[in-house]
Structures are given as structure tokens and as C-alpha cells.
Motif scaffolding. Structure first.
Motif, short mmCIF file in Angstrom:
data_model
loop_
_atom_site.label_atom_id
_atom_site.label_comp_id
_atom_site.label_asym_id
_atom_site.label_seq_id
_atom_site.Cartn_x
_atom_site.Cartn_y
_atom_site.Cartn_z
N UNK A 1 0.83 -1.21 0.00
CA UNK A 1 0.00 0.00 0.00
C UNK A 1 0.86 1.25 0.00
N UNK A 2 0.38 2.29 -0.67
CA UNK A 2 0.99 3.60 -0.58
C UNK A 2 0.00 4.62 -0.02
N UNK A 3 -0.88 4.11 0.86
CA UNK A 3 -1.83 5.00 1.53
C UNK A 3 -1.07 6.06 2.31
N UNK A 4 -0.02 5.65 3.01
CA UNK A 4 0.75 6.58 3.83
C UNK A 4 2.07 6.92 3.14
N UNK A 5 2.34 8.20 2.99
CA UNK A 5 3.61 8.67 2.42
C UNK A 5 4.25 9.66 3.37
N UNK A 6 5.54 9.48 3.62
CA UNK A 6 6.27 10.42 4.46
C UNK A 6 6.67 11.64 3.65
N UNK A 7 7.24 12.63 4.32
CA UNK A 7 7.63 13.86 3.66
C UNK A 7 8.53 13.58 2.46
N UNK A 8 9.47 12.65 2.62
CA UNK A 8 10.38 12.30 1.53
C UNK A 8 11.10 11.01 1.88
N UNK A 9 11.96 10.54 0.98
CA UNK A 9 12.75 9.36 1.25
C UNK A 9 13.65 9.56 2.46
N UNK A 10 14.04 10.79 2.73
CA UNK A 10 14.98 11.08 3.81
C UNK A 10 14.32 11.67 5.05
N UNK A 11 13.00 11.85 5.03
CA UNK A 11 12.29 12.47 6.15
C UNK A 11 11.03 11.65 6.44
N UNK A 12 11.02 10.98 7.60
CA UNK A 12 9.92 10.05 7.93
C UNK A 12 8.67 10.73 8.45
N UNK A 13 8.72 12.03 8.62
CA UNK A 13 7.57 12.70 9.22
C UNK A 13 6.33 12.60 8.34
#
Length: 502
Positions: A363-375
Motif C-alpha cells: 500500500x501507498x496509503x501513507x507517504x512520508x515527507x520524503x525518502x529522507x524524512x519520515x515525518x
């Protein structure tokens, strides 16, 4: 500046609450509003703003790691734990091991497990601080009308915290609530004072009575007020919590009316927003949630470090989270919720690096700010949940016509080609429950729903790996493991506590 550490003092009497709180509070400042702003202990109850600072710190602890385990990051960590115990969140690989013993139903049967202890520690720590605000708030000086409002809101939020935490605790450690029964089965110790006196476990019924009482008090204090941010409680959130509790107790009229109040002013998001990553608290459908700002990130401990599809962590690269393929197959391709799942696992739209493992139905329901930022902002309550509570409760009252009016609004929003269900009775209720499963996937509801509905766990016939799950493919609704064991630290410290069956 001397920042307050409220409960790291030495005590001669130990209890569940002291142990739970002490081990967490020594790692966290409960009066922090941000990493550089705190108040001293002597000033804690000297002003309305300092009283609210305690509440701000409690909201911070809803998403901030309380101990050395990066998998125990507040409510977000609990959401993962509770879904890992279900059948809809699939771990296609053991990855680097996070949550795998939970998936295998080993943790809650081990009294010394960190996962058994963590909910106890986390929620009772918040309860203790709520009790202190409730006890001390009325004596805080209020030289202005604005101060009076702030104190009223702070105390109201403290009641809301206490209700929410006890609702979570009694579901995790107590037996399921049985609508219409006496519910004398063991719940959890109902601690309403910030003391360390050993206590017996209260009954499930007694805990729910207090939960409802606290929610009523919180609503009275918060109705008509505005909150600082969506991370805080207000009348809508309290109504949403009342709807959840009422559904659990089988009080369907209250569940309907409360859900309707909770979603007032919160419309359903459009398809483009739904597919945007579930990471923005400004989403008009989100009623309650957490925002993790850049200077408070927990990096590999954030919710996004485990549940997003794109963050560059070992866990995400090796063990991306998948949806139960049987659940996926229940919905048409035109449903936006299914469009967030890639049956090939390639996720070409994300341009994932080559070292990211690819598994079907991730799933890609949840995406973080970026590959380098998990927020990413974490959703605790959305309007869609309230539509589903309302639809289920109406149907269980026998009012299918009105239920379908509500349910169809949600379904047409998620799938413009949706045709109203012709099912009736149990078959129609199952339509609502299946929609609830896919709608709230990854948001921490499945284990508690299975327990509420007195259903078996069934992972068979889907994309679960018997190696990852350790062949835990089915669990009977009578299994002892539906109740977490009371943590051994509590058993050792509190001579009055009674353990759940081993």
C-alpha cells in the motif's frame, strides 16, 4: 532553566501507575510545548498558561517515543501494534524484525514483553497527568476572563485524555464489553487520583461508566470553545470518542447521535486528496490527529518510518506494508481506496529506488515527507469513521433505510460508480464492516473491532506468509490472548492486582 520532571521522585509505596509513569516520565518532559520551552515544577500550577503547557506536553507524548524502543512512538506505535494483530495489515517479510512477534501473537501472551508493558506505561502516564490537572486546575489563579477560559479548556482536555486512555486500556487488557450483560469481568485499575496506592482491577462496567462520565464532563467544558490545533480535543473529538464508546457498548442511538455531531463541519475528502499520502492534518476530513514538526522528529521512530511506502528505512525497504488480498478483492478498481494498493508492488508513480523490496498488494496509503524524512501527520479520527459508525449503528437498530442513506454518501465519495447495496440484515451490516476495514486500514482499529464483534481472526486464503506469521493464521474468539497479560512490572509492584489467564 530547571525543567519539570514530575514523577521521577523516589517513593516508598509502589503501584501500577508509579511504575508505568516513572519509566516514561524520566525520558519526557510533560510540560514541554516544544523542545526549548518548558516550565519549572514550582510554576506548574501558578498560571493558566502553564496549566495548558501540561496539556500541550501530553499531546506531544501522543506521538513522541517514551523510551529506548523506536517502535513505541506514542499512539502511532499503538496503531501499528493493534493492526499487526489483525488480518488486514500484512507483513510480507520479517524485514528487520519490528512488530513480527506481535504479528505472531506472542507479545500479549508474555508478561515481560515490551509490547505488553508499553500500552500500560503509555496510557497510565497520560492518566496520571490528567489526574493532576483535574485536581490542581481549579486552584490555578485566573486574573482575567481569558485565563478562566484557558483553565476550563485545560481541565476539559484532561478529562478527555483520561477517558480516551481508559477506553484503550480496558479494551486491551480487559475482556470484551458484552452489550446487555452486567460486565463484571475484570477491566483495569480505575485510578482517579495521582497517587501510588496499590489498587485492584475494576470491572469492565465500572471502567466504562467512568469513561462516559469523563466524556460528558469534557464535552461540557469544551463545547463552544476553539482549540489551538487539531492535535487537541474539542467538542467534535469528544463526540467522536462518545460514538466509539457507544458502538462498543451497543448503545446504538447514542452512537448515531454522537457520530453525527462529531462529523459536523468535516466533509469527506475528494479522490485526489485521498490519494495524496494521508499525511496532512489540514485535510478537511481529519477531525483529530498529530503533526510532527521538523525539530521534533523521531526519525526511525515515527509512524511514517514503519507505515509509509517511501521512507528510506530498513523496515520500509525490506518489509513494506501490504493489504490483505481478500479484502482488496472485495472492492472494484474504481474505488479510490483500492487504487492506493499496487497488486504488483512496483509503485511506479513513487519512483522507488532499486533497493526497495517489491511485494504484491503493498500500500501507498501513507507517504512520508520524503525518502529522507519520515515525518507525516498521523490520523486519530476522521469523518469517514463517523459515517461508518452511524451506518452500522442505524443498521443494528433495524433502520436500514436511513443507514443506507449515510453509507451511500461515503461509498459514492470513494467510488463514483458505486451502486447501492441490495443486501439486507447481516449481509448489509457486513458490507458496512468490510468498508470499515478498507477505509481504516493501517489506522489501528482492526484488532479492537474483531474483539468488539467477538469474531475469530482469520488470515487464511490471502497473501499472509506462514513464515512471517509463524503459522498463526486463525485464532478463535475464545482464545485467552485477546486480553493482553498484565505487565510483570505491575504484578511485582502491586500486591492487589490480578493477572489475566496465562
Amino acid at each position: 532553566m530547571k525543567n519539570i520532571k514530575l514523577h521521577c521522585k523516589k517513593l516508598t509505596i509502589f503501584s501500577s501507575l508509579f511504575l508505568a509513569f516513572a519509566l516514561s516520565s524520566c525520558h519526557s518532559d510533560y510540560l514541554e510545548t516544544d523542545p526549548t520551552t518548558a516550565v519549572s515544577e514550582s510554576a506548574a500550577y501558578s498560571s493558566a498558561s502553564n496549566l495548558m503547557a501540561i496539556i500541550n506536553g501530553m499531546h506531544r507524548d501522543m506521538y513522541y517515543r517514551q523510551n529506548s524502543s523506536q517502535g513505541q512512538n506514542g499512539q502511532g506505535g499503538m496503531m501499528i501494534i493493534l493492526d499487526a494483530l489483525g488480518e488486514d495489515l500484512v507483513f510480507p517479510s520479517t524485514g528487520n524484525g519490528w512488530y513480527i512477534s506481535t504479528v505472531r501473537w506472542q507479545d500479549q501472551a508474555n508478561a515481560t514483553s515490551d509490547v505488553t508493558f508499553y500500552p500500560y506505561q503509555f496510557y497510565y502516564a497520560l492518566i496520571r497527568n490528567a489526574n493532576m490537572v483535574i485536581a490542581n486546575g481549579p486552584s490555578v489563579p485566573a486574573p482575567t476572563d481569558a485565563d478562566n477560559v484557558t483553565i476550563k479548556k485545560a481541565i476539559g482536555e484532561a478529562y478527555a485524555f483520561r477517558a480516551f486512555c481508559y477506553y484503550m486500556l480496558v479494551q486491551i487488557y480487559g475482556k470484551r464489553y458484552v452489550p446487555g450483560a452486567n460486565n463484571t469481568q475484570l477491566g483495569v485499575p480505575l485510578r482517579l487520583l495521582a497517587d501510588e496506592v496499590p489498587m485492584k482491577r475494576n470491572s469492565v462496567e465500572e471502567v466504562y461508566v467512568q469513561i462516559n462520565k469523563d466524556l460528558d464532563e469534557a464535552y461540557t467544558r469544551l463545547v463552544g470553545t476553539t482549540r489551538a490545533a487539531k492535535s487537541h480535543f474539542d467538542a467534535n473529538v469528544i463526540s467522536g470518542l462518545k460514538a466509539r464508546v457507544a458502538l462498543t457498548q451497543g448503545n446504538y442511538p447514542l452512537a448515531v447521535s454522537s457520530a453525527k455531531l462529531a462529523r459536523a463541519g468535516y466533509g469527506l475528502m475528494d479522490k485526489a486528496t485521498y490519494a495524496a499520502g494521508f499525511n496532512n492534518l489540514s485535510n478537511g476530513e481529519w477531525i483529530w490527529g498529530a503533526t510532527i514538526v521538523s525539530d521534533q522528529t523521531d526519525y526511525f521512530g515515527n509512524f511514517g518510518a514503519y507505515m509509509s511506502r517511501n521512507y528510506n528505512s530498513t523496515n520500509i525497504r525490506q518489509a513494506p506494508k501490504a493489504m490483505n488480498s481478500k479484502l482488496y478483492g472485495l472492492f472494484p478498481a474504481t474505488d479510490v481506496r483500492r487504487q492506493l494498493v499496487d497488486p504488483t508492488g512496483n509503485h511506479t508513480s513513487l519512483s522507488l529506488p532499486s533497493n526497495y523490496s517489491k511485494f504484491p498488494y503493498t500500500s501507498q496509503k501513507f507517504l512520508s515527507v520524503s525518502l529522507s524524512d519520515s515525518r507525516m501527520d498521523v490520523p486519530y479520527m476522521r469523518a469517514a469513521e463517523m459515517y461508518l459508525i452511524e451506518a452500522e449503528a442505524l443498521a443494528r437498530q433495524g433502520n436500514e433505510a436511513e443507514s443506507k442513506l449515510i453509507f451511500n454518501q461515503l461509498m459514492l465519495n470513494r467510488n463514483s460508480s458505486y451502486t447501492a447495496s441490495s443486501n439486507t440484515g447481516t449481509a448489509y451490516i457486513n458490507d458496512v464492516l468490510n468498508s470499515r476495514r478498507i477505509e481504516l486500514w493501517g489506522e489501528g482499529f482492526r484488532f479492537l473491532d474483531l474483539k468488539r464483534l467477538n469474531q475469530n481472526l482469520d488470515r487464511t486464503g490471502a497473501n499472509h506468509s506462514s513464515v512471517v506469521d509463524n503459522n498463526v493464521m486463525t485464532v478463535s474468539n475464545t482464545d485467552k490472548r485477546w486480553e493482553f497479560l498484565i505487565p510483570m512490572k505491575e504484578i511485582d509492584a502491586n500486591p492487589l492486582i490480578e493477572q489475566n489467564p496465562l
